[in-house]
Design a protein around this motif. Sequence first.
Motif, mmCIF file in Angstrom:
data_model
loop_
_atom_site.group_PDB
_atom_site.id
_atom_site.type_symbol
_atom_site.label_atom_id
_atom_site.label_comp_id
_atom_site.label_asym_id
_atom_site.label_seq_id
_atom_site.Cartn_x
_atom_site.Cartn_y
_atom_site.Cartn_z
ATOM 1 N N ASN A 95 -12.920 -3.949 -0.358
ATOM 2 C CA ASN A 95 -13.367 -4.895 0.669
ATOM 3 C C ASN A 95 -12.509 -4.790 1.920
ATOM 4 N N ARG A 96 -11.201 -4.734 1.756
ATOM 5 C CA ARG A 96 -10.311 -4.648 2.907
ATOM 6 C C ARG A 96 -10.506 -3.334 3.667
ATOM 7 N N ARG A 97 -10.717 -2.250 2.938
ATOM 8 C CA ARG A 97 -10.912 -0.960 3.608
ATOM 9 C C ARG A 97 -12.213 -0.963 4.408
ATOM 10 N N TRP B 296 -4.196 -2.746 5.282
ATOM 11 C CA TRP B 296 -5.438 -2.437 4.568
ATOM 12 C C TRP B 296 -5.803 -0.959 4.547
ATOM 13 N N GLY B 297 -5.039 -0.123 5.226
ATOM 14 C CA GLY B 297 -5.390 1.285 5.327
ATOM 15 C C GLY B 297 -5.081 2.077 4.071
ATOM 16 N N GLU B 298 -5.313 3.364 4.165
ATOM 17 C CA GLU B 298 -5.057 4.265 3.033
ATOM 18 C C GLU B 298 -3.606 4.142 2.583
ATOM 19 N N GLY B 299 -3.423 4.019 1.254
ATOM 20 C CA GLY B 299 -2.094 3.898 0.688
ATOM 21 C C GLY B 299 -1.617 2.474 0.508
ATOM 22 N N SER B 300 -2.355 1.480 1.011
ATOM 23 C CA SER B 300 -1.953 0.078 0.850
ATOM 24 C C SER B 300 -2.264 -0.395 -0.567
ATOM 25 N N GLN B 301 -1.515 -1.377 -1.028
ATOM 26 C CA GLN B 301 -1.647 -1.889 -2.386
ATOM 27 C C GLN B 301 -2.283 -3.281 -2.370
ATOM 28 N N HIS B 302 -3.216 -3.515 -3.329
ATOM 29 C CA HIS B 302 -3.903 -4.806 -3.435
ATOM 30 C C HIS B 302 -4.010 -5.214 -4.900
ATOM 31 N N ARG B 303 -4.370 -6.482 -5.113
ATOM 32 C CA ARG B 303 -4.407 -7.027 -6.470
ATOM 33 C C ARG B 303 -5.417 -6.303 -7.349
ATOM 34 N N THR B 304 -6.607 -6.074 -6.821
ATOM 35 C CA THR B 304 -7.673 -5.440 -7.602
ATOM 36 C C THR B 304 -8.344 -4.368 -6.756
ATOM 37 N N SER B 305 -9.127 -3.526 -7.414
ATOM 38 C CA SER B 305 -9.873 -2.492 -6.699
ATOM 39 C C SER B 305 -10.948 -3.111 -5.811
#
Length: 583
Positions: free
Chosen positions: A264-266, A250-259
């Motif tokens: 939320n994860r950050r 979930w940190g900086e540089g991680s990829q997720h489905r939507t912004s």
Amino acid sequence: MRRLAELWKNASTSAERNKLFSLHGVRWSTLWRLSYWDPSHQVVVDTMHCLLEGLAHDHFREFLGLTADSAQRKTDSLPAFHHHFPDVDLHKPEDFCEKDVKNIKYIRGLLTAAIPDLEGNDTELIESHMTELEKKLSSKKVAYLQFVAAELGIGPDVAHPGKKVYKVHWVRSLITWRRTKPFTIESPRLRISTPEVMQRIVDVIRTTDTPSSLRSVPYNFGEARAGSLKADEWRTLTTVYLPIALVSLWGEGSQHRTSEVSANRRAILDHTMSLVSAVHIACLRFMTAARAQAYHGYIVAWIRDLRVLHPHAPHRTNGHMALHVWDYLQLFGPVRSWWCFPYERLIGQLQRLPINHIFGDSFTFFSYEPSNTSSDKGQQESTLLSSHIKAAKLKHWLNRPSCPPVFRDVKSLFDRFVSPTVDAIIEDSLVPTTPNEDIPADLQSLIKVKRAVLHARVTYKGSIYTRESTHVGNSLVLYYPDGVTHTQIPGTIRYIFRTKDGLGFAVQRHLPLHSYPDPFRHYPYFPAQLHSSSLADHLEVVRPEWVVSHFARWNFSPQHIVAVSLCPVRVPFSLTRFNGLTN
């Protein structure tokens, strides 16, 4: 508190005492006979139970739901809405047992469950769900239905007041109440615990290189088979493994489905790292006013944002007590001087002693020899004290200079027998070495001698160091290059050698990070940094006194590793980004 303790003491039944303790958390103690006894001012908060078995357990297990069951749970099993039910344990009738409490909670779940696969206003599907709900409610006792209805503030659905009330009337009332509530999740919460998250945590635990001094944790973390984790296991998970796994996800540089998911994860990660940072500071062996203030800032931030990110997470007493740890850090210094680990360890040793389970009270505490009287009273107490004192005397004798060498040579085996979970420290004299012979060419070009004694493993100031080919984890060291205490460098020991100038390590350092953002830089009190997975193509000499500590290493990516300092005294990396949270 004195009044409540006396109320507990004067209760006529154990059920009444349990109810009073559940309400107030106070029991009678013989210390209350002292007129000046005031536990709210005369005892300290134990961080082992408050932070590790309290906040850390609640945060990762309950609030984040990091369990195998939560990860495998279907989205449809989430409640359609949340109703604030009172704590059933505090308001249950005296004749309710544990099975009754489980049935009450089951009925609550039925009444708040979402309708699976419902799209729009599908009347047929809704009525089918309500019919099934009615069947399930009708299978429960009337007492359970009455209890839940009273919590909701509703009565039986009776056409004429005064008419005899049956189970069906309570069922109809609950069904009518359910129809007034949402059938689907209006604003579904993003799932935190997923199979991917749990698999990453397991992978980190399994593949991280660690020294043998770091206590192990269950590889099947999150599964029921892992059992209840001990406080020391929660400390290792909170300060090493879980932060690595969550920052990588979930940190900086991680990829997720939507912004939206990314934000939320950050936010959840930043909130989690506030607790991780507070726990890490509290567990350090050296305390300063600045560190105590940093602890206070992190724990306040964690409590402040808890209900923002986890709206249904309750504020518990441990959260309040964790704030007072700040007072004790300023008064008494590091928590290691007043936490409960030594006493819990002693209790564990006593529990492992062989006894005959005969309790009694006729026992003289000034003699460690069991009484030869015919009475069976006190045999267990006598056995415990006798065994404990004999073991303490034996340990003391083995550490005396007058102890014969033959016994000192096998002391490592004795240590393994007495404390099988702790790696015994092997003295330098027992470590296999090579004779004074020719050494490898790369080492020879470094130390400029042709002959030296090579060690596979040495002990220096209580820490075990090995070459990489012997034990990878024990070869990982953070050190000051050339002894200059400015920057700490992670590296791995290739050779351990001894010359006329003394003991030395031949180390290959990890190359620095280039043009890649380090997601750990946002958390200055979690001592981790990214480095290149590549090692320098040359060796350098490191004296044992230049070594700061071991570090844990995990392959963050094919090109990068994360190095987590295991130094219990200092925070190794830069704190220039720390802004002194005090709100």
